[in-house]
Design an enzyme around this catalytic site. Structure first.
Site, short mmCIF file in Angstrom:
data_model
loop_
_atom_site.label_atom_id
_atom_site.label_comp_id
_atom_site.label_asym_id
_atom_site.label_seq_id
_atom_site.Cartn_x
_atom_site.Cartn_y
_atom_site.Cartn_z
NE ARG A 165 71.26 84.60 94.72
CZ ARG A 165 70.68 84.75 95.92
NH1 ARG A 165 70.57 85.92 96.44
NH2 ARG A 165 70.20 83.73 96.58
CB SER A 242 69.85 92.56 93.61
OG SER A 242 68.79 92.35 94.50
CD GLU A 341 71.67 89.03 91.92
OE1 GLU A 341 71.78 89.42 93.10
OE2 GLU A 341 70.60 88.71 91.40
C1 LIG Z 1 62.35 92.50 89.08
C2 LIG Z 1 63.38 91.40 89.27
C3 LIG Z 1 63.50 90.77 90.49
C4 LIG Z 1 64.44 89.74 90.68
N1 LIG Z 1 64.53 89.12 91.89
C5 LIG Z 1 65.43 88.13 92.10
C6 LIG Z 1 65.51 87.48 93.36
O1 LIG Z 1 64.76 87.76 94.28
N2 LIG Z 1 66.46 86.50 93.52
C7 LIG Z 1 67.29 86.14 92.50
O2 LIG Z 1 68.12 85.24 92.70
N3 LIG Z 1 67.21 86.74 91.27
C8 LIG Z 1 66.31 87.71 91.05
N4 LIG Z 1 66.24 88.33 89.84
C9 LIG Z 1 67.17 87.95 88.76
C10 LIG Z 1 66.57 86.94 87.76
O3 LIG Z 1 65.18 86.97 87.77
C11 LIG Z 1 67.03 85.51 88.03
O4 LIG Z 1 68.42 85.44 88.02
C12 LIG Z 1 66.47 84.54 86.98
O5 LIG Z 1 66.78 83.21 87.37
C13 LIG Z 1 67.02 84.76 85.58
O6 LIG Z 1 66.27 83.95 84.71
P1 LIG Z 1 66.17 84.27 83.16
O7 LIG Z 1 65.45 83.14 82.53
O8 LIG Z 1 65.56 85.61 82.97
O9 LIG Z 1 67.69 84.28 82.74
P2 LIG Z 1 68.38 85.16 81.58
O10 LIG Z 1 68.42 86.58 82.01
O11 LIG Z 1 67.76 84.85 80.28
O12 LIG Z 1 69.86 84.58 81.66
C14 LIG Z 1 70.68 84.86 82.77
C15 LIG Z 1 72.01 84.11 82.61
O13 LIG Z 1 71.75 82.71 82.73
C16 LIG Z 1 72.13 82.04 81.53
N5 LIG Z 1 71.08 81.04 81.26
C17 LIG Z 1 69.74 81.22 81.29
N6 LIG Z 1 69.11 80.06 81.06
C18 LIG Z 1 70.08 79.14 80.86
C19 LIG Z 1 70.08 77.75 80.58
N7 LIG Z 1 68.94 77.05 80.44
N8 LIG Z 1 71.28 77.11 80.44
C20 LIG Z 1 72.46 77.78 80.58
N9 LIG Z 1 72.52 79.10 80.84
C21 LIG Z 1 71.34 79.76 80.98
C22 LIG Z 1 72.18 83.12 80.46
O14 LIG Z 1 73.09 82.75 79.43
C23 LIG Z 1 72.67 84.30 81.27
O15 LIG Z 1 74.07 84.19 81.44
C24 LIG Z 1 65.30 89.37 89.62
C25 LIG Z 1 65.17 90.01 88.38
C26 LIG Z 1 64.22 91.02 88.21
C27 LIG Z 1 64.09 91.70 86.87
#
Ligand SMILES: Cc1cc2nc3c(=O)[nH]c(=O)nc-3n(C[C@H](O)[C@H](O)[C@H](O)COP(=O)(O)OP(=O)(O)OC[C@H]3O[C@@H](n4cnc5c(N)ncnc54)[C@H](O)[C@@H]3O)c2cc1C
Length: 349
Positions: A165, A242, A341
């Protein structure tokens, strides 16, 4: 087309928690060029937040000073060489669409990552993983804008610092990920299924493969049962998934947990350490599914103790209060420290 400078709406609408105040400045971008330009123009001396799916951020009720760059660029470039397919995916592309395309096309390697919300560009940030797969296994390169060197760089997988992670990108404003390249195998069958619950539900032995479509469907079903697939009418999914990572502890700490509450689920981690289940610790510390003061508007999901949810009237302050209560409860009962996380933006635990 120049990127759009929107008036500053509440960031709550852009997060899966539906929490967070306004951005001082919000810029939506739909191409690599716009992303770089918006990043360069971000208010000097003020923070920059790159936001995509908003599924792994907890944003302060006060909002965010500085600029929020909202990534909306899409596209999947496919190159097949023999039995290997290379997908280069634009950062704003929704991740589950990538997983769906791979499964439908007969490309193995990310099928167990079906149903994870958010963008493809965010998957390297915390080395997204689930059900026995993580993106570090299939990512070959990350193309990013390096804000320190003021140039576009391509980081091979070895330079990404992938671990459980985390990666060099997490809690690091230096790189804005522009696109990610994944290498998948041309195969109607999945990679070996390592996760016991998934193998059992598929009716295969751990280490065996299964048809890609079966793996995707089964993962989506298992995830939905835990509130881990976004559903606009199910508040158990108004979360960041999580909230805590599974703690990695020394063997002696496992002995303390065993004495306090019996045999915990545990997995070997690097350097002789042991990974414990945060959900199990939370539950055994007295925080069951649905735990929370109804008046606070936040509670543990009714389907999974590891998801902190907004019941519709919550605030970030209340969510962090619940997170602290759980952190302290687990620490008091087991001596184990839980770590968040998601990325906490302009707020802290
Ligand atoms: C219902 C649910 C289930 C989930 N299940 C999992 C799972 O099974 N496994 C898991 O690992 N995660 C899980 N997650 C967490 C999440 O979905 C992941 O971490 C996902 O990759 C985040 O993507 P995002 O585009 O929403 O990022 P955001 O929430 O928009 O950003 C998250 C972080 O990443 C940075 N970021 C985003 N995009 C970029 C980029 N292009 N360049 C630089 N920095 C960037 C942002 O600045 C921020 O710090 C879950 C979340 C939810 C709500």
């Amino acid at each position: 087309m120049p990127e759009a400078a929107a008036s500053a709406p509440s960031l709550a609408d852009l997060t899966t928690l539906r929490l967070g105040g306004p951005a001082e400045q919000l810029v939506e971008v739909t191409s690599e060029e716009e992303t770089i330009a918006a990043t360069k123009r971000a208010k000097p001396g003020k923070p920059l937040l790159v936001l995509a799916g908003g599924s792994n951020v907890v944003i302060a009720d006060e909002g965010v000073p500085g600029t929020v760059v909202l990534l909306r660029q899409r596209g999947i470039d496919v190159r097949q060489e023999g039995e290997t397919v290379r997908l280069t995916v634009q950062a704003g592309q929704p991740w589950d669409e990538v997983a769906a395309v791979a499964v439908a096309s007969g490309w193995a390697g990310i099928e167990s990552l079906s149903g994870i919300p958010g963008s493809a560009g965010a998957t390297p940030i915390q080395n997204v993983g689930a059900y026995g797969q993580e993106v570090a296994e299939t990512i070959t390169a990350v193309r990013a804008y390096d804000r320190v060197r003021d140039e576009v760089v391509t980081l091979p997988k070895e330079a990404c610092g992938f671990a459980y992670r985390t990666s060099v990108f997490k809690h690091n404003e230096r790189f804005v990920v522009l696109s990610v390249t994944f290498e998948l195998a041309v195969s109607p069958l999945s990679t070996p299924v390592r996760y016991a619950e998934l193998a059992r539900t598929l009716g295969v032995q751990a280490g065996e493969s299964a048809p890609l479509t079966d793996v995707r469907e089964t993962v989506l079903k298992l995830r939905a049962g835990k509130g881990m697939v976004l559903d606009p009418v199910d508040r158990d999914t108004f979360s960041v998934g999580s909230f805590f990572t599974n703690p990695v502890v020394a063997a002696e700490a496992v002995e303390d947990v065993r004495r306090a509450a019996g045999e915990p689920p545990a997995w070997p981690a690097p350097d002789g350490m042991v990974k414990l289940s945060a959900a199990w610790l939370i539950e055994r510390a007295g925080f069951g599914k649905g735990y929370g003061d109804p008046a606070s508007g936040v509670a543990l999901s009714g389907k999974h103790t590891l998801a902190l949810t907004n019941r519709g009237t919550g605030t970030t302050a209340a969510l962090l209060g619940l997170a602290r209560e759980i952190q302290h409860g687990v620490k008091d009962r087991f001596g184990v420290q839980l770590h968040p996380e998601p990325v906490l933006v302009n707020c802290r635990l």
